[in-house]
Design a protein around this motif. Structure first.
Motif, PDB file in Angstrom:
ATOM      1  N   ALA A  21       4.957   2.749   5.290  1.00  0.00           N
ATOM      2  CA  ALA A  21       4.399   3.647   4.269  1.00  0.00           C
ATOM      3  C   ALA A  21       5.498   4.472   3.613  1.00  0.00           C
ATOM      4  CB  ALA A  21       3.357   4.572   4.899  1.00  0.00           C
ATOM      5  N   THR A  22       6.434   4.956   4.408  1.00  0.00           N
ATOM      6  CA  THR A  22       7.536   5.748   3.863  1.00  0.00           C
ATOM      7  C   THR A  22       8.399   4.906   2.932  1.00  0.00           C
ATOM      8  OG1 THR A  22       7.605   7.159   5.828  1.00  0.00           O
ATOM      9  CG2 THR A  22       9.576   7.122   4.448  1.00  0.00           C
ATOM     10  N   GLU A  23       8.702   3.699   3.343  1.00  0.00           N
ATOM     11  CA  GLU A  23       9.524   2.808   2.519  1.00  0.00           C
ATOM     12  C   GLU A  23       8.820   2.462   1.208  1.00  0.00           C
ATOM     13  OE1 GLU A  23      12.710   0.641   1.254  1.00  0.00           O
ATOM     14  OE2 GLU A  23      12.593   1.990   2.975  1.00  0.00           O
ATOM     15  N   MET A  24       7.538   2.149   1.291  1.00  0.00           N
ATOM     16  CA  MET A  24       6.762   1.803   0.091  1.00  0.00           C
ATOM     17  C   MET A  24       6.702   2.979  -0.879  1.00  0.00           C
ATOM     18  SD  MET A  24       3.598  -0.348   1.749  1.00  0.00           S
ATOM     19  CE  MET A  24       2.719  -0.519   0.195  1.00  0.00           C
ATOM     20  N   LEU A  25       6.404   4.165  -0.355  1.00  0.00           N
ATOM     21  CA  LEU A  25       6.222   5.331  -1.212  1.00  0.00           C
ATOM     22  C   LEU A  25       7.530   5.802  -1.839  1.00  0.00           C
ATOM     23  CD1 LEU A  25       3.620   7.323   0.910  1.00  0.00           C
ATOM     24  CD2 LEU A  25       3.214   6.200  -1.281  1.00  0.00           C
ATOM     25  N   THR A  26       8.599   5.836  -1.076  1.00  0.00           N
ATOM     26  CA  THR A  26       9.880   6.305  -1.626  1.00  0.00           C
ATOM     27  C   THR A  26      10.458   5.303  -2.617  1.00  0.00           C
ATOM     28  OG1 THR A  26      11.031   5.455   0.337  1.00  0.00           O
ATOM     29  CG2 THR A  26      10.467   7.786   0.313  1.00  0.00           C
ATOM     30  N   THR A  27      10.303   4.018  -2.340  1.00  0.00           N
ATOM     31  CA  THR A  27      10.790   2.987  -3.271  1.00  0.00           C
ATOM     32  C   THR A  27      10.029   3.040  -4.583  1.00  0.00           C
ATOM     33  OG1 THR A  27      11.438   1.524  -1.444  1.00  0.00           O
ATOM     34  CG2 THR A  27      11.145   0.512  -3.616  1.00  0.00           C
ATOM     35  N   ALA A  28       8.693   3.107  -4.496  1.00  0.00           N
ATOM     36  CA  ALA A  28       7.872   3.157  -5.708  1.00  0.00           C
ATOM     37  C   ALA A  28       8.093   4.453  -6.485  1.00  0.00           C
ATOM     38  CB  ALA A  28       6.393   3.012  -5.333  1.00  0.00           C
ATOM     39  N   LEU A  29       8.257   5.555  -5.764  1.00  0.00           N
ATOM     40  CA  LEU A  29       8.494   6.837  -6.414  1.00  0.00           C
ATOM     41  C   LEU A  29       9.803   6.796  -7.196  1.00  0.00           C
ATOM     42  CD1 LEU A  29       7.641   9.789  -6.815  1.00  0.00           C
ATOM     43  CD2 LEU A  29       8.758  10.335  -4.646  1.00  0.00           C
ATOM     44  N   LYS A  60      13.711  12.193   0.323  1.00  0.00           N
ATOM     45  CA  LYS A  60      14.099  10.893   0.874  1.00  0.00           C
ATOM     46  C   LYS A  60      14.378   9.887  -0.248  1.00  0.00           C
ATOM     47  CE  LYS A  60      12.957   8.277   5.032  1.00  0.00           C
ATOM     48  NZ  LYS A  60      14.121   8.816   5.733  1.00  0.00           N
ATOM     49  N   ALA A  61      13.646  10.016  -1.356  1.00  0.00           N
ATOM     50  CA  ALA A  61      13.808   9.083  -2.472  1.00  0.00           C
ATOM     51  C   ALA A  61      15.005   9.419  -3.353  1.00  0.00           C
ATOM     52  CB  ALA A  61      12.533   9.067  -3.317  1.00  0.00           C
ATOM     53  N   PHE A  62      15.266  10.709  -3.577  1.00  0.00           N
ATOM     54  CA  PHE A  62      16.266  11.112  -4.575  1.00  0.00           C
ATOM     55  C   PHE A  62      17.441  11.930  -4.036  1.00  0.00           C
ATOM     56  CE2 PHE A  62      12.134  10.789  -6.704  1.00  0.00           C
ATOM     57  CZ  PHE A  62      12.422   9.811  -7.647  1.00  0.00           C
ATOM     58  N   GLY A  63      17.321  12.416  -2.799  1.00  0.00           N
ATOM     59  CA  GLY A  63      18.331  13.323  -2.277  1.00  0.00           C
ATOM     60  C   GLY A  63      17.990  14.751  -2.647  1.00  0.00           C
ATOM     61  N   SER A  64      18.339  15.704  -1.800  1.00  0.00           N
ATOM     62  CA  SER A  64      17.956  17.101  -2.003  1.00  0.00           C
ATOM     63  C   SER A  64      18.515  17.680  -3.295  1.00  0.00           C
ATOM     64  CB  SER A  64      18.417  17.950  -0.813  1.00  0.00           C
ATOM     65  OG  SER A  64      19.818  17.846  -0.632  1.00  0.00           O
ATOM     66  N   ALA A 166       2.980  13.675 -13.122  1.00  0.00           N
ATOM     67  CA  ALA A 166       3.440  12.437 -13.757  1.00  0.00           C
ATOM     68  C   ALA A 166       3.357  11.275 -12.775  1.00  0.00           C
ATOM     69  CB  ALA A 166       4.874  12.600 -14.254  1.00  0.00           C
ATOM     70  N   VAL A 167       3.678  11.539 -11.517  1.00  0.00           N
ATOM     71  CA  VAL A 167       3.610  10.542 -10.447  1.00  0.00           C
ATOM     72  C   VAL A 167       3.101  11.226  -9.187  1.00  0.00           C
ATOM     73  CG1 VAL A 167       4.861   8.812  -9.104  1.00  0.00           C
ATOM     74  CG2 VAL A 167       5.647   9.375 -11.399  1.00  0.00           C
ATOM     75  N   ASN A 168       2.146  10.598  -8.509  1.00  0.00           N
ATOM     76  CA  ASN A 168       1.564  11.196  -7.304  1.00  0.00           C
ATOM     77  C   ASN A 168       1.788  10.282  -6.102  1.00  0.00           C
ATOM     78  OD1 ASN A 168       0.084  12.384  -5.296  1.00  0.00           O
ATOM     79  ND2 ASN A 168      -1.864  12.367  -6.378  1.00  0.00           N
ATOM     80  N   PRO A 169       2.664  10.668  -5.180  1.00  0.00           N
ATOM     81  CA  PRO A 169       2.924   9.822  -4.011  1.00  0.00           C
ATOM     82  C   PRO A 169       1.858   9.909  -2.913  1.00  0.00           C
ATOM     83  CG  PRO A 169       4.301  11.780  -3.921  1.00  0.00           C
ATOM     84  CD  PRO A 169       3.571  11.835  -5.232  1.00  0.00           C
ATOM     85  N   LEU A 170       0.949  10.891  -3.000  1.00  0.00           N
ATOM     86  CA  LEU A 170      -0.023  11.100  -1.924  1.00  0.00           C
ATOM     87  C   LEU A 170      -1.417  10.579  -2.239  1.00  0.00           C
ATOM     88  CD1 LEU A 170       0.726  14.749  -0.692  1.00  0.00           C
ATOM     89  CD2 LEU A 170       1.989  12.638  -0.264  1.00  0.00           C
ATOM     90  N   GLY A 171      -1.652  10.126  -3.455  1.00  0.00           N
ATOM     91  CA  GLY A 171      -3.004   9.818  -3.904  1.00  0.00           C
ATOM     92  C   GLY A 171      -3.685   8.666  -3.196  1.00  0.00           C
ATOM     93  N   ASP A 172      -2.941   7.877  -2.427  1.00  0.00           N
ATOM     94  CA  ASP A 172      -3.553   6.778  -1.689  1.00  0.00           C
ATOM     95  C   ASP A 172      -3.542   7.028  -0.185  1.00  0.00           C
ATOM     96  OD1 ASP A 172      -4.992   4.472  -2.220  1.00  0.00           O
ATOM     97  OD2 ASP A 172      -3.295   3.132  -1.863  1.00  0.00           O
TER      98      ASP A 172
END
Length: 283
Positions: A21-29, A60-64, A166-172
């Protein structure tokens, strides 16, 4: 045993693969933000679990260095909310701002002294989102959402307020799954364990306002939505008929919150009806 472990022991079918789930969400984000021409993101950080999880996924997706958190308290907001938001900020080392929304809210409601808590809460949610979008323009950062699947299905959120992004990583992710993934990513146990609250008025909690717990409704939604069980079959599983009816009616009644505004048709190619392209058309 942690709070999350206790919850998932009661409903093991809601458990997700945290690594996947983490890999899917961060990659898609990352893909959604970058193909829109942005490299930075911004989000409202309330001190609750949902915004905390969105923050940790964004880092995790973009760096702090590419994530901005904005805290927007009102004068009646719980001091714990800011304290918990600060815990997440310090842990992730992101840039942050605090904007007190009290002057705007009180200035507006001087003309409406008898306004209900609901009106005031909705105004606060929308005020926060206007601030977030203004700062997104200033910092050239895309707004990341924080509404989970349970809230979206129930319509438990303010249209064009906390539900906007614009993008929601939690909606699913159901609320129960948000707790699980937050625990996996290292969100503070203080944040995970506290009663969920939009903190729109003093002593407000989500479950008190809804009239049922997130675990109860997530189990029902799992069979109702994911498996498309009929209302009669849901009752056969052991759910109370009154609970089934309450949730079902709420999902149907709030469908308008999950769609774009209705455009009334007069032309031969109406936006969203005949003129329909993918979100990233032409990019």
């Amino acid at each position: 045993m942690t709070v999350v472990e206790e919850i998932l022991e009661q409903a093991p079918f809601l458990r997700i693969n945290e690594v996947l789930a983490t890999e899917m969400l961060t990659t898609a984000l990352r893909e959604e933000v970058e193909k829109s021409g942005f490299s930075k993101v911004i989000l409202g950080l309330s001190g609750g679990i949902d915004s905390a999880l969105s923050l940790y996924l964004a880092v995790k997706a973009f760096g702090s260095e590419n994530v901005i958190a904005v805290c927007m308290p009102y004068q009646t907001s719980s001091p714990d909310s800011l304290a918990h938001a600060q815990l997440a900020i310090e842990d992730t080392q992101v840039e942050s701002f605090t904007v007190d929304i009290t002057p705007q809210i009180d200035g507006y409601f001087e003309s409406f002294p008898d306004a209900s808590p609901l009106r005031q809460g909705n105004k606060m949610a929308r005020e926060r989102m206007t601030i977030l979008y203004d700062l997104s323009a200033l910092h050239e950062a895309l707004v990341i959402g924080t509404s989970n699947r349970t809230e979206l299905l129930l319509g438990y959120g303010t249209q064009f307020g906390d539900s906007a992004s614009a993008v929601n990583p939690l909606g699913d992710l159901y609320k129960t799954q948000v707790r699980q993934l937050a625990s996996y990513l290292g969100v503070s146990e203080e944040i995970i364990a506290k009663p969920p609250s939009a903190d729109l008025w003093e002593d407000q909690t989500d479950e008190q306002e809804l009239g049922f717990s997130y675990l109860e409704v997530d189990q029902l939604l799992y069979y109702m939505v994911d498996h498309n069980y009929s209302l009669s079959k849901l009752h056969e599983l052991g759910f109370e008929q009154s609970f089934i009816d309450q949730v079902s009616k709420r999902i149907i009644r709030n469908q308008y919150k999950r769609t774009m505004p209705v455009i009334l048709k007069v032309s031969n190619r109406t936006v969203g009806i005949d003129f329909r392209y993918l979100r990233d058309w032409g990019l």
